[in-house]
Design a protein around this motif. Structure first.
Motif, PDB file in Angstrom:
ATOM      1  N   ALA A 161      41.488  43.328  26.879  1.00 18.37           N
ATOM      2  CA  ALA A 161      42.167  44.536  26.414  1.00 18.37           C
ATOM      3  C   ALA A 161      42.483  45.468  27.571  1.00 18.37           C
ATOM      4  O   ALA A 161      43.593  46.013  27.670  1.00 18.37           O
ATOM      5  CB  ALA A 161      41.314  45.253  25.367  1.00 18.37           C
ATOM      6  N   TYR A 162      41.531  45.648  28.472  1.00 14.76           N
ATOM      7  CA  TYR A 162      41.690  46.626  29.551  1.00 14.76           C
ATOM      8  C   TYR A 162      42.537  46.082  30.700  1.00 14.76           C
ATOM      9  O   TYR A 162      43.522  46.708  31.105  1.00 14.76           O
ATOM     10  CB  TYR A 162      40.317  47.057  30.065  1.00 14.76           C
ATOM     11  CG  TYR A 162      40.366  48.112  31.141  1.00 14.76           C
ATOM     12  CD1 TYR A 162      40.415  49.460  30.811  1.00 14.76           C
ATOM     13  CD2 TYR A 162      40.363  47.767  32.487  1.00 14.76           C
ATOM     14  CE1 TYR A 162      40.460  50.437  31.794  1.00 14.76           C
ATOM     15  CE2 TYR A 162      40.413  48.731  33.474  1.00 14.76           C
ATOM     16  CZ  TYR A 162      40.457  50.064  33.129  1.00 14.76           C
ATOM     17  OH  TYR A 162      40.510  51.018  34.112  1.00 14.76           O
ATOM     18  N   TYR A 163      42.142  44.933  31.219  1.00 13.21           N
ATOM     19  CA  TYR A 163      42.770  44.435  32.438  1.00 13.21           C
ATOM     20  C   TYR A 163      44.052  43.645  32.186  1.00 13.21           C
ATOM     21  O   TYR A 163      44.989  43.718  32.992  1.00 13.21           O
ATOM     22  CB  TYR A 163      41.786  43.550  33.214  1.00 13.21           C
ATOM     23  CG  TYR A 163      40.694  44.324  33.901  1.00 13.21           C
ATOM     24  CD1 TYR A 163      40.968  45.122  35.010  1.00 13.21           C
ATOM     25  CD2 TYR A 163      39.383  44.274  33.452  1.00 13.21           C
ATOM     26  CE1 TYR A 163      39.972  45.834  35.649  1.00 13.21           C
ATOM     27  CE2 TYR A 163      38.378  44.981  34.081  1.00 13.21           C
ATOM     28  CZ  TYR A 163      38.671  45.764  35.189  1.00 13.21           C
ATOM     29  OH  TYR A 163      37.689  46.478  35.795  1.00 13.21           O
ATOM     30  N   VAL A 164      44.100  42.875  31.101  1.00 17.22           N
ATOM     31  CA  VAL A 164      45.270  42.032  30.859  1.00 17.22           C
ATOM     32  C   VAL A 164      46.343  42.816  30.090  1.00 17.22           C
ATOM     33  O   VAL A 164      47.459  43.009  30.576  1.00 17.22           O
ATOM     34  CB  VAL A 164      44.876  40.753  30.103  1.00 17.22           C
ATOM     35  CG1 VAL A 164      46.107  39.904  29.826  1.00 17.22           C
ATOM     36  CG2 VAL A 164      43.851  39.960  30.913  1.00 17.22           C
ATOM     37  N   LEU A 165      45.985  43.273  28.891  1.00 17.07           N
ATOM     38  CA  LEU A 165      46.966  44.012  28.094  1.00 17.07           C
ATOM     39  C   LEU A 165      47.253  45.381  28.695  1.00 17.07           C
ATOM     40  O   LEU A 165      48.415  45.741  28.923  1.00 17.07           O
ATOM     41  CB  LEU A 165      46.458  44.157  26.662  1.00 17.07           C
ATOM     42  CG  LEU A 165      46.280  42.856  25.876  1.00 17.07           C
ATOM     43  CD1 LEU A 165      45.733  43.146  24.489  1.00 17.07           C
ATOM     44  CD2 LEU A 165      47.600  42.114  25.780  1.00 17.07           C
ATOM     45  N   GLY A 166      46.196  46.153  28.951  1.00 16.50           N
ATOM     46  CA  GLY A 166      46.391  47.511  29.448  1.00 16.50           C
ATOM     47  C   GLY A 166      47.078  47.556  30.799  1.00 16.50           C
ATOM     48  O   GLY A 166      48.140  48.160  30.961  1.00 16.50           O
TER      49      GLY A 166
END
Length: 231
Positions: A174-179
């Motif tokens: 969620a944080y590193y890939v999508l965000g």
């Protein structure tokens, strides 16, 4: 010498042993956990949006320093050093901070620091950049280390032991890939069309809106302890 096991003992042991969990099974279990634990979905959305906002600083700041401020590599290195250094004491005391203040308060503090940081970056001028940017990097520790410490602890506490590795993977995705992935594209386009000031202020508005809409939904005791006995 050791006596040979009786015939069929290996087959009996194999049948008695529980099947090893698969990656697909873990994902299905985590999906079911998200349905039962009402705070996991808003939490993952919150961290994805926070990753979008953090990528604004990481993607835009040094581009702006090179294009608009004409900053030297020495100044860029100093900015990186200050930001990295501020993370260390917070990560070192992360367990104590989470135990004392709780996940929601730490995430609220991180969001507040991020809004302040982005609004301040929107006001930096080329003349002020040599002293203002290293000074503003002091907020990097509260923005990143505080948020990440609280997020990792929340993800662990909100899931039973058998799903904690999956929850950490979901958080990182969620944080590193999508965000960060979405943010890099979004803020690069915004910078080209709107300029740095409007882009920073847009990021501050995004962080503030996410905090107001999602942080209240994270209040309450984590349910991971209730499932401590789950296999």
């Amino acid at each position: 010498c050791r006596p040979a096991p009786p015939p069929g003992a290996a087959n009996v042991a194999a049948k008695a042993a529980p099947p090893a969990p698969t990656a697909l099974g873990a994902l299905r279990s985590f999906r079911d956990r998200c349905a039962r634990e009402s705070r996991l979905r808003p939490f993952l959305l919150l961290m994805a949006l926070y990753g979008v906002a953090m990528s604004l600083v990481e993607a835009l700041l040094f581009l702006q320093m090179a294009r608009e401020f004409g900053s030297s590599k020495r100044l860029m290195g100093a900015v990186t050093l200050v930001g990295t250094t501020t993370e260390l004491p917070i990560f070192h005391r992360s367990d104590a901070l989470v135990a004392r203040f709780g996940h929601a308060r730490l995430l609220r503090a991180a969001h507040g620091c991020m809004v302040l940081r982005l609004c301040a970056l929107a006001c930096v001028t080329p003349a002020a950049a040599p002293w203002a940017l290293p000074l503003l990097q002091l907020l990097h520790g509260p923005c990143f280390a505080l948020a990440w410490s609280a997020a990792v602890s929340f993800a662990a506490d909100a899931t039973p032991p058998r799903l904690r590795a999956t929850s950490q993977s979901a958080l990182s995705t969620a944080y590193y890939v999508l965000g960060a992935g979405v943010g890099s594209v979004l803020w690069s386009c915004a910078y080209e069309y709107l300029g740095a000031r409007a882009t920073y202020l847009s990021g501050a508005a995004l962080v503030a809106a996410a905090a107001v809409a999602l942080l209240p939904r994270l209040e309450g005791d984590a349910k991971g302890a209730e499932d401590a006995g789950e296999p």
